[in-house]
Design an enzyme around this catalytic site. Sequence first.
Site, short mmCIF file in Angstrom:
data_model
loop_
_atom_site.label_atom_id
_atom_site.label_comp_id
_atom_site.label_asym_id
_atom_site.label_seq_id
_atom_site.Cartn_x
_atom_site.Cartn_y
_atom_site.Cartn_z
CG ASP A 107 1.24 46.17 6.47
OD1 ASP A 107 1.05 46.73 7.57
OD2 ASP A 107 0.32 45.74 5.77
CG ASP A 165 0.49 42.76 8.26
OD1 ASP A 165 0.58 43.98 8.15
OD2 ASP A 165 -0.60 42.17 8.39
CG ASP A 186 -2.89 48.10 6.05
OD1 ASP A 186 -3.56 48.52 7.03
OD2 ASP A 186 -2.17 47.08 6.10
#
Length: 306
Positions: free
Chosen positions: A11, A236, A6
Amino acid sequence: MIIDTDTASDDAVALAMALNHPGVDVVAITTVVGNCSLEDTTRNALYTADLCGSGVPVYAGADRPLLVKAGLATYFHGMDGLGDHGYPVPSRSAEDTDGVSALITHIRNSPGSTLVTLGPLTNVALALAQAPELVDLVGRCVVMGGTANTVGNVTPAAEFNLWFDPHAARLVFASGLPIEMVGWEICRGEAGLDATERAALRALDTPLAHFFLDCNSTALEASRKQSGTVRLQLPDPTAMAAAIDKDGVVTHSSSHYVEVEAESPLTRGMSVVDSLDVTGNPANVEVVNAIDTARFKEMIFDAARG
Ligand code: RIB
Ligand code: CA
């Protein structure tokens, strides 16, 4: 490697770590709603791939959780997910194939691959519903998500990725996928970049070093307000480091029965880890308990060098 994300600020750093690593072949990126809208997570993934000079196919997946409604995390990552710096439009669009179909196809075409999930598990749950045999084709499934019986970051009980779509998380954790869980607790404390480390990263003076820090500017401030930390926590990338270099990064893990709460308003999304094995249920998750934070940070710097 197949990455489901996402894509927002942390990320993006994780994607760059994989795309820039000589020992990793990223065959597909699938995007999902979570930190921000599906449109924004997809745009952010494409933009990050541009920064890495990568033409890896990006496929847009689910734009909503399976059953519940959930709030985005734009309060944390910025309205655009990347700190609202007005980054350019990506050079290309996502593929026409949807993310769920792409997950099924790429897992079938690359048996034994590592699936890394960096967001809510909606795409993975939908893929498993269509093709249950995927559980036997995935070599490793490294999940950034949950907390092993400790404090959550979106409620007192739950971490964001599992909270956002608790039904998907419950299905995936019960599916038989070879899950390695990197919980939010692993990403805190020493795993965060302190001011000195952030200055050293800035001093690399590469486009990615600046991007890593700039796109996480909102997240740094949000983390400080959320938990008082002065460190830049990067969940992440922490999971991505464990996926890329498990032997070098993961210093302790243990396998337990883990179940995700999906119905309780109080504990929705909680990853209940049977740490003492009192249920007698067979272990379904390898829980990462500790990492080598220095090794993890080296990998961020390596990625920033491009
Ligand atoms: O709880 C942290 C997780 O939620 C990270 O994956 C972050 O990007 C958000 O998706
Ligand atoms: Ca994420």
